[in-house]
Scaffold this motif. Structure first.
Motif, short mmCIF file in Angstrom:
data_model
loop_
_atom_site.label_atom_id
_atom_site.label_comp_id
_atom_site.label_asym_id
_atom_site.label_seq_id
_atom_site.Cartn_x
_atom_site.Cartn_y
_atom_site.Cartn_z
N GLY A 1 0.78 -1.23 0.00
CA GLY A 1 0.00 0.00 0.00
C GLY A 1 0.82 1.28 0.00
O GLY A 1 0.31 2.34 0.39
N CYS A 2 2.07 1.24 -0.45
CA CYS A 2 2.91 2.45 -0.41
C CYS A 2 2.42 3.53 -1.37
O CYS A 2 2.73 4.71 -1.19
N GLY A 3 1.71 3.17 -2.43
CA GLY A 3 1.11 4.16 -3.35
C GLY A 3 2.04 4.64 -4.45
O GLY A 3 1.64 5.50 -5.26
N GLN A 4 3.25 4.13 -4.54
CA GLN A 4 4.19 4.63 -5.56
C GLN A 4 3.69 4.39 -6.98
O GLN A 4 3.92 5.20 -7.87
N CYS A 5 3.05 3.27 -7.22
CA CYS A 5 2.56 2.97 -8.57
C CYS A 5 1.40 3.89 -8.96
O CYS A 5 1.24 4.24 -10.13
N VAL A 6 0.61 4.31 -7.98
CA VAL A 6 -0.53 5.19 -8.26
C VAL A 6 -0.04 6.50 -8.86
O VAL A 6 -0.60 7.02 -9.82
N ILE A 7 1.07 6.99 -8.32
CA ILE A 7 1.60 8.30 -8.76
C ILE A 7 2.11 8.24 -10.20
O ILE A 7 1.93 9.18 -10.97
N VAL A 8 2.74 7.14 -10.59
CA VAL A 8 3.38 7.12 -11.91
C VAL A 8 2.44 6.75 -13.06
O VAL A 8 2.74 7.03 -14.22
N CYS A 9 1.31 6.15 -12.78
CA CYS A 9 0.42 5.73 -13.88
C CYS A 9 -0.07 6.95 -14.68
O CYS A 9 -0.69 7.85 -14.13
N PRO A 10 0.20 6.99 -16.01
CA PRO A 10 -0.14 8.19 -16.80
C PRO A 10 -1.62 8.35 -17.11
O PRO A 10 -2.02 9.39 -17.62
N VAL A 11 -2.43 7.32 -16.81
CA VAL A 11 -3.86 7.44 -17.10
C VAL A 11 -4.74 7.20 -15.86
O VAL A 11 -5.92 6.93 -15.97
N GLN A 12 -4.12 7.30 -14.71
CA GLN A 12 -4.85 7.13 -13.42
C GLN A 12 -5.66 5.83 -13.38
O GLN A 12 -6.83 5.81 -12.99
N ALA A 13 -5.00 4.76 -13.81
CA ALA A 13 -5.71 3.47 -13.83
C ALA A 13 -5.52 2.69 -12.53
O ALA A 13 -6.13 1.64 -12.35
N ILE A 14 -4.67 3.19 -11.62
CA ILE A 14 -4.43 2.46 -10.36
C ILE A 14 -5.02 3.26 -9.20
O ILE A 14 -4.80 4.46 -9.10
N ARG A 15 -5.78 2.57 -8.36
CA ARG A 15 -6.32 3.24 -7.17
C ARG A 15 -6.12 2.33 -5.98
O ARG A 15 -5.89 1.12 -6.13
N MET A 16 -6.21 2.93 -4.81
CA MET A 16 -6.02 2.16 -3.58
C MET A 16 -7.39 1.69 -3.07
O MET A 16 -8.32 2.49 -2.94
N VAL A 17 -7.50 0.41 -2.82
CA VAL A 17 -8.72 -0.15 -2.23
C VAL A 17 -8.29 -0.97 -1.01
O VAL A 17 -7.51 -1.91 -1.14
N ASP A 18 -8.79 -0.57 0.14
CA ASP A 18 -8.39 -1.23 1.40
C ASP A 18 -6.86 -1.32 1.51
O ASP A 18 -6.30 -2.39 1.82
N ASN A 19 -6.18 -0.21 1.19
CA ASN A 19 -4.72 -0.11 1.29
C ASN A 19 -3.98 -1.07 0.35
O ASN A 19 -2.83 -1.45 0.61
N LYS A 20 -4.62 -1.47 -0.72
CA LYS A 20 -3.98 -2.30 -1.75
C LYS A 20 -4.16 -1.63 -3.10
O LYS A 20 -5.23 -1.08 -3.39
N ALA A 21 -3.11 -1.68 -3.93
CA ALA A 21 -3.22 -1.09 -5.27
C ALA A 21 -4.02 -2.01 -6.18
O ALA A 21 -3.76 -3.22 -6.25
N VAL A 22 -5.00 -1.41 -6.90
CA VAL A 22 -5.85 -2.19 -7.81
C VAL A 22 -5.87 -1.50 -9.17
O VAL A 22 -6.03 -0.28 -9.26
N ILE A 23 -5.69 -2.29 -10.24
CA ILE A 23 -5.68 -1.72 -11.59
C ILE A 23 -7.07 -1.82 -12.21
O ILE A 23 -7.70 -2.89 -12.18
N ASP A 24 -7.53 -0.71 -12.77
CA ASP A 24 -8.77 -0.71 -13.56
C ASP A 24 -8.40 -1.20 -14.96
O ASP A 24 -7.76 -0.49 -15.74
N GLU A 25 -8.80 -2.41 -15.27
CA GLU A 25 -8.41 -3.07 -16.54
C GLU A 25 -8.86 -2.29 -17.76
O GLU A 25 -8.21 -2.32 -18.80
N GLU A 26 -10.00 -1.64 -17.64
CA GLU A 26 -10.52 -0.88 -18.79
C GLU A 26 -9.64 0.35 -19.06
O GLU A 26 -9.30 0.65 -20.20
N LEU A 27 -9.24 1.04 -18.01
CA LEU A 27 -8.44 2.25 -18.18
C LEU A 27 -6.98 1.97 -18.50
O LEU A 27 -6.33 2.74 -19.20
N CYS A 28 -6.45 0.86 -18.00
CA CYS A 28 -5.02 0.54 -18.19
C CYS A 28 -4.70 0.41 -19.67
O CYS A 28 -5.35 -0.32 -20.41
#
Ligand code: SF4
Ligand code: SF4
Length: 233
Positions: free
Chosen positions: A10-37
């Motif tokens: 849950g450090c959030g580093q991947c959330v910051i670098v994603c250029p299309v905001q496809a990663i969000r934190m859910v219950d302190n875990k990073a989750v990828i939105d497959e449609e946006l990725c």
């Protein structure tokens, strides 16, 4: 791309670098939105995930088409061209792709932060093909066009990518028709796009093409880019 949520801290580093905001934190875990990725691999390469939770997945058709239009280090399998367009447009002084009575045009759809669906390409190509343009053979977008009406492969239309560049050339006199197409598509499209025009200088008149485009009602931004060392013996 895949994130192993059981390992993620849950450090959030991947959330910051994603250029299309496809990663969000859910219950302190990073989750990828497959449609946006868009499968750009930026999270894999640049997030410095402290627990190696980010993994590259083997992608199936048609999703795999997202990679060459989003990942800057991927090479398109059909055209053999790395990146989303061909460099030759920018180096006409050594390649002579565009002759004196011709104009080169690039239309780049989508940008980091927004992206585009590949179906947006058709908004342009079905109209451009009616006018009669010469698509650049080595451009990854040209490989998607399946008929002389400018339709693209149905199977990939829903795919989302970071950006795609339509590259073509026209006889000089068709410039007004092309700009009219751009004006029409601008009212329909759901993403950003930018237009590049390559023209040879005639009679030492460096402003000729800029003046023509301005007279047709477009604002011209004369950007300059110098590629050093691309000359050929
Ligand atoms: S960088 Fe790794 S640990 Fe940090 S949120 Fe992303 S997946 Fe989880
Ligand atoms: S591959 Fe690219 S678009 Fe997909 S989650 Fe990672 S950074 Fe975001």
């Amino acid at each position: 791309m895949d994130i192993k949520t059981d390992v993620c801290n849950g450090c959030g580093q991947c959330v910051i670098v994603c250029p299309v905001q496809a990663i969000r934190m859910v219950d302190n875990k990073a989750v990828i939105d497959e449609e946006l990725c868009v499968e750009c691999s930026v999270c894999y390469r640049n997030a410095n995930c402290p627990v190696n939770a980010i993994r590259m997945k083997r992608l199936k058709w048609p999703r795999v088409i997202r990679v060459p239009f989003s990942n800057v280090i991927a090479t398109h399998k059909v055209t053999g061209v790395p990146g989303r367009g061909t460099e030759e447009m920018k180096t006409n002084d050594v390649t002579n792709r565009f002759n004196i009575e011709e104009i080169g045009v690039s239309i780049e759809l989508g940008r980091p932060g927004i992206g585009t669906r590949l179906e947006n390409i058709e908004l342009f190509t079905t109209r451009l093909s009616k006018i009669g343009v010469t698509y650049e053979e080595k451009s990854p977008v040209t490989a998607l066009i399946v008929d002389d009406k400018g339709h693209i492969n149905q199977e990939i239309k829903e795919q989302r990518v970071l950006s795609a560049i339509i590259e073509f050339k026209i006889p000089d006199k068709k410039l007004p028709q092309i700009l009219e197409v751009i004006r029409k598509v601008d009212k329909e499209i759901d993403t950003v796009f930018s237009v590049g025009i390559v023209s040879r200088i005639k009679d030492n008149n460096t402003k000729e093409i800029m003046n023509r485009v301005s007279q047709l009602g477009f604002q011209v931004r004369p950007n300059a880019k110098i590629n050093i060392g691309l000359g050929r013996p």
